[in-house]
Scaffold this active site. Structure first.
Site, PDB file in Angstrom:
ATOM      1  N   HIS A   1      48.996   5.965 -31.803  1.00 22.26           N
ATOM      2  CA  HIS A   1      47.843   5.870 -31.001  1.00 22.26           C
ATOM      3  C   HIS A   1      46.594   5.480 -31.315  1.00 22.26           C
ATOM      4  O   HIS A   1      46.335   5.575 -32.686  1.00 22.26           O
ATOM      5  CB  HIS A   1      47.562   7.501 -30.319  1.00 22.26           C
TER       6      HIS A   1
ATOM      7  N   CYS B   1      46.565   1.322 -29.149  1.00 24.22           N
ATOM      8  CA  CYS B   1      45.522   0.876 -28.139  1.00 24.22           C
ATOM      9  C   CYS B   1      44.211   0.672 -28.560  1.00 24.22           C
ATOM     10  O   CYS B   1      43.820   1.059 -29.610  1.00 24.22           O
ATOM     11  CB  CYS B   1      45.595   2.049 -27.049  1.00 24.22           C
TER      12      CYS B   1
END
Length: 363
Positions: free
Chosen positions: A163, A219
């Site tokens: 992440h 991301c």
């Protein structure tokens, strides 16, 4: 429970999520079919643990990391790498392809670019050494280890699959007003690793003659290393280098060396994890497109590499609407394509601008 299965062709170990009956290897593209999961080897003891079960190790100078003294440097300089894959198992943040990303990247570095296995530091949840669990402390120490003592001729690689996020910037060194962040396994309790720290740890110390490549599959990762220049390329392949040097005058470059980063998407975009509706799973879309470009001979120059990665993802646009991630790999297998708009576009940033179509790609 995640099960382990070797690729039927190249034997790269991959993880088979519950319900999956086939898996595609990002290294050699082979599809391995599993008739009966009961015939698979037993899972890792860490396969179902959540990050709350990991006690952070005591502070250390990372004495448990591999040593360069264990192998003879190659004639073209020494090579070392940090590979980090985090699935956040057992939490609401769980991802499916990240540990496979790490394993495929290790296989690529060893077999394609001749990195000695002893010089590759792997951080994943399934490691038994507590210093190799991808906690915030361990990732920090691994970044220090990667650049420590590097000298002219060395080639360094940092790969992260997990992440990424953003947080408000208050120092004036971000054009969009946000810092980019990596999320370690224990980010909920220990916090994230901010791009300012990543730059200070892995970019600024790089001396003349040393090359560092970062591959960030997360991301909001476009400028994750806070490098001063971003290659803004359109869909025709034309590009300009955007100067992202902070207005505040804070130095974001190297100590004479070269740092180049490939990232999964722009700072304002999300990067897809693969969770196939067709029961076939493998790696993150960005890592898959990176490896595929190399294996298919589309990585002669940095421009070729970036174009190939973007083409792969663009041809198989990943729809993340409604909270569902449709696998890029599943679409590749079925030959289909999804509409709904491009949601991620790989980016290239660097410590110094260069001609992307003449500079040859090499790790």
């Amino acid at each position: 429970m995640l099960m382990l299965v070797d690729c039927s062709n190249c034997r790269t170990p991959l993880q088979l999520p519950p319900g999956a009956r086939a898996i595609k290897c990002a290294v050699c593209q082979a599809i391995t079919h599993v008739a009966d999961p009961r015939n698979l080897p037993p899972p890792s003891p860490y396969a179902t643990s959540s990050h709350h079960n990991y006690a952070p190790p005591p502070p250390s100078s990372y004495n448990h990391s591999p040593s360069f003294g264990a192998h003879t440097p190659s004639v073209n300089g020494r090579k070392r790498a940090v590979i980090c894959g985090i699935s956040y198992r057992g939490t609401k943040h769980e991802l499916k392809g990240c540990i496979n990303d790490a394993k495929c990247m290790k296989y690529l570095l060893i077999n394609k670019f001749k990195f000695p296995e002893s010089s590759i530091l792997m951080l994943t949840e399934e490691e038994t050494d507590p210093y190799r669990i991808p906690t915030k402390h361990n990732i920090r120490m691994a970044m220090y280890w990667l650049v420590q003592g590097c000298q002219s001729g060395d080639s360094l690689v940092f790969h992260f699959s997990g992440h990424g996020s953003q947080q408000r910037n208050y120092t004036g060194d971000e054009i969009d007003g946000f810092d980019e962040t990596l999320c370690p396994l224990d980010f909920v309790t220990q916090g994230m690793i901010v791009d300012d720290e990543i730059n200070a740890t892995m970019v600024k110390p790089i001396p003349h003659g040393v090359k560092l490549h970062a591959i960030i599959d997360a991301c909001h990762s476009g400028t994750m290393l806070d490098l001063p220049f971003l290659c803004r390329m359109d869909r025709t392949g034309r590009y300009v280098w955007e100067d992202h040097s902070p207005q505040s005058g804070i130095f974001k470059g190297t100590n004479g060396g070269e740092v180049i980063s490939f990232s999964g998407c722009d700072d304002n975009q999300s990067s897809a994890d693969t969770s196939s509706l067709s029961k076939v799973t493998s790696t993150g879309a960005m890592t898959f497109s990176f490896i595929q470009a190399i294996e298919r001979g589309h990585a002669t120059t940095y421009g070729d590499m970036l174009t190939s990665m973007r083409t792969t993802i663009r041809k198989n646009e990943t729809d993340v609407g409604g909270g569902t991630v449709t696998s890029l790999l599943g679409m590749l297998l079925t030959g289909g394509s999804l509409g709904g708009g491009l949601r991620q576009e790989p980016q290239l940033t660097a410590s110094e601008p260069f001609d992307v179509y003449t500079k040859r790609f090499s790790l």
